[in-house]
Design a protein around this motif. Structure first.
Motif, PDB file in Angstrom:
ATOM      1  N   ARG A 225      21.921 -27.577 -18.445  1.00  0.00           N
ATOM      2  CA  ARG A 225      22.430 -27.805 -19.801  1.00  0.00           C
ATOM      3  C   ARG A 225      22.814 -26.483 -20.469  1.00  0.00           C
ATOM      4  O   ARG A 225      22.098 -25.487 -20.347  1.00  0.00           O
ATOM      5  N   ARG A 226      23.954 -26.459 -21.155  1.00  0.00           N
ATOM      6  CA  ARG A 226      24.335 -25.306 -21.990  1.00  0.00           C
ATOM      7  C   ARG A 226      23.906 -25.625 -23.402  1.00  0.00           C
ATOM      8  O   ARG A 226      24.429 -26.572 -23.997  1.00  0.00           O
ATOM      9  N   ASP A 227      22.973 -24.871 -23.918  1.00  0.00           N
ATOM     10  CA  ASP A 227      22.556 -25.148 -25.286  1.00  0.00           C
ATOM     11  C   ASP A 227      23.604 -24.614 -26.255  1.00  0.00           C
ATOM     12  O   ASP A 227      24.200 -23.566 -26.030  1.00  0.00           O
ATOM     13  N   VAL A 228      23.828 -25.346 -27.319  1.00  0.00           N
ATOM     14  CA  VAL A 228      24.830 -24.973 -28.318  1.00  0.00           C
ATOM     15  C   VAL A 228      24.098 -24.613 -29.601  1.00  0.00           C
ATOM     16  O   VAL A 228      23.256 -25.390 -30.068  1.00  0.00           O
ATOM     17  N   PRO A 229      24.379 -23.409 -30.198  1.00  0.00           N
ATOM     18  CA  PRO A 229      23.681 -23.017 -31.422  1.00  0.00           C
ATOM     19  C   PRO A 229      23.866 -24.073 -32.514  1.00  0.00           C
ATOM     20  O   PRO A 229      24.960 -24.608 -32.686  1.00  0.00           O
ATOM     21  N   GLY A 230      22.788 -24.403 -33.184  1.00  0.00           N
ATOM     22  CA  GLY A 230      22.863 -25.364 -34.286  1.00  0.00           C
ATOM     23  C   GLY A 230      22.753 -26.813 -33.858  1.00  0.00           C
ATOM     24  O   GLY A 230      22.726 -27.706 -34.703  1.00  0.00           O
ATOM     25  N   GLU A 231      22.695 -27.035 -32.540  1.00  0.00           N
ATOM     26  CA  GLU A 231      22.597 -28.422 -32.060  1.00  0.00           C
ATOM     27  C   GLU A 231      21.226 -28.992 -32.422  1.00  0.00           C
ATOM     28  O   GLU A 231      20.215 -28.305 -32.269  1.00  0.00           O
ATOM     29  N   PRO A 232      21.178 -30.261 -32.870  1.00  0.00           N
ATOM     30  CA  PRO A 232      19.860 -30.839 -33.152  1.00  0.00           C
ATOM     31  C   PRO A 232      19.013 -30.885 -31.886  1.00  0.00           C
ATOM     32  O   PRO A 232      19.554 -31.049 -30.791  1.00  0.00           O
ATOM     33  N   LEU A 233      17.702 -30.733 -32.044  1.00  0.00           N
ATOM     34  CA  LEU A 233      16.822 -30.764 -30.886  1.00  0.00           C
ATOM     35  C   LEU A 233      16.777 -32.157 -30.291  1.00  0.00           C
ATOM     36  O   LEU A 233      16.886 -33.151 -31.016  1.00  0.00           O
ATOM     37  N   GLY A 234      16.610 -32.261 -28.984  1.00  0.00           N
ATOM     38  CA  GLY A 234      16.479 -33.556 -28.329  1.00  0.00           C
ATOM     39  C   GLY A 234      15.135 -34.168 -28.627  1.00  0.00           C
ATOM     40  O   GLY A 234      14.294 -33.562 -29.316  1.00  0.00           O
ATOM     41  N   PRO A 235      14.893 -35.391 -28.110  1.00  0.00           N
ATOM     42  CA  PRO A 235      13.655 -36.096 -28.416  1.00  0.00           C
ATOM     43  C   PRO A 235      12.408 -35.340 -27.969  1.00  0.00           C
ATOM     44  O   PRO A 235      11.324 -35.545 -28.495  1.00  0.00           O
ATOM     45  N   ARG A 236      12.590 -34.421 -26.979  1.00  0.00           N
ATOM     46  CA  ARG A 236      11.422 -33.692 -26.513  1.00  0.00           C
ATOM     47  C   ARG A 236      11.357 -32.301 -27.131  1.00  0.00           C
ATOM     48  O   ARG A 236      10.696 -31.414 -26.629  1.00  0.00           O
ATOM     49  N   GLY A 237      12.081 -32.122 -28.238  1.00  0.00           N
ATOM     50  CA  GLY A 237      11.975 -30.887 -29.004  1.00  0.00           C
ATOM     51  C   GLY A 237      12.640 -29.701 -28.359  1.00  0.00           C
ATOM     52  O   GLY A 237      12.249 -28.573 -28.578  1.00  0.00           O
TER      53      GLY A 237
END
Ligand code: SAM
Length: 238
Positions: A225-237
């Motif tokens: 996964r490429r994390d994107v700045p400002g993206e909401p956290l997934g269900p597992r935080g």
């Protein structure tokens, strides 16, 4: 010629998986010049792609929390993954022998493939998502990637061809980071799908070569996964 074929088969048998549990690989190695009918029959009986020990070991290595496979067909790959001791749940909306499955309507299952479409990935964000030959030019493989992201998924394994090939559609490959630029807009190729609005959300971290049937170009690709700045956290935080 007969002697040459026999020798090829002997060598193939020696090279077979130590478990002897991969008959599709043996069938592949036993055919010097497979016909179209051979490929069709073996695909219907087993799977579209030919697993190897290296490919299965890669799935094991990248699946510490187990695997969720969608579009699993006969469950042939799932059966070999499970044989390595890796937890795996395999799904297909039309598991064999379903009359609704144009490829596997008369095939026996190799694994208990449960009936479900791509939306099931939302329940398995902790797993590695496995797609083997996701259907060409259909939207569900890309939908699966987006729903897996939303569920907090971190690792995807694609077994198939690259952009423009026989597996997935343009959005799917764009999400997997397969395009440097939009081919349709850059070259005015308006018969191709525009992917300008699709951000790459995965990056390739590994690749394992597979044996191919003539004219096929499939391999195993691992993505993080490429994390994107400002993206909401997934269900597992995360
Ligand atoms: C090209 S076959 C590949 C099957 C198997 N993975 C293999 O390699 O042999 C594509 C599979 O995707 C399944 N499929 C179709 N629509 C789907 C959906 N919405 N979600 C998940 N799988 C789907 C089909 O039933 C079919 O078994």
């Amino acid at each position: 010629m007969a002697l040459r074929r026999q020798r090829h088969q002997d060598t193939a048998a020696q090279q077979a998986d130590v478990t002897g549990s991969n008959p599709l690989l043996l069938e592949f190695r036993a055919r010097l010049e497979p016909t179209h009918a051979d490929v069709e029959a073996l695909t219907a009986r087993y799977a579209f792609a030919i697993p190897t020990d290296r490919a299965l070991a890669a799935i094991q290595r990248y699946s510490a929390s187990g695997v969720v496979e969608i579009g699993a067909g006969t469950g042939y790959w799932a059966s070999l993954v499970r044989a390595l001791g890796v937890p795996i749940d395999a799904y297909d909306p039309a598991p064999p022998m379903s009359a609704d499955n144009k490829w596997f309507h008369s095939s026996a299952a190799w694994f208990e493939v449960q009936p479900a479409d791509e939306t099931v990935v939302a329940q398995h964000g902790d797993r590695t998502l496995l797609l083997v030959w996701p259907t060409r030019d259909q939207t569900w493989p890309a939908d699966a990637l987006e729903q897996f992201l939303a569920a907090g998924g971190r690792t995807v394994i694609h077994v198939g061809e690259g952009p423009g090939g026989r597996t997935g559609d343009a959005r799917y490959h764009a999400l997997l980071g397969g395009y440097v630029h939009c081919v349709a807009c850059t070259y005015g190729a308006h018969d191709l799908a525009c992917v300008c609005g699709t951000q790459a959300r995965w990056q390739q971290v590994d690749r394992v070569s597979l044996p191919h049937w003539p004219g096929h170009h499939d391999d195993l690709f691992v993505y993080s996964r490429r994390d994107v700045p400002g993206e909401p956290l997934g269900p597992r935080g995360r």
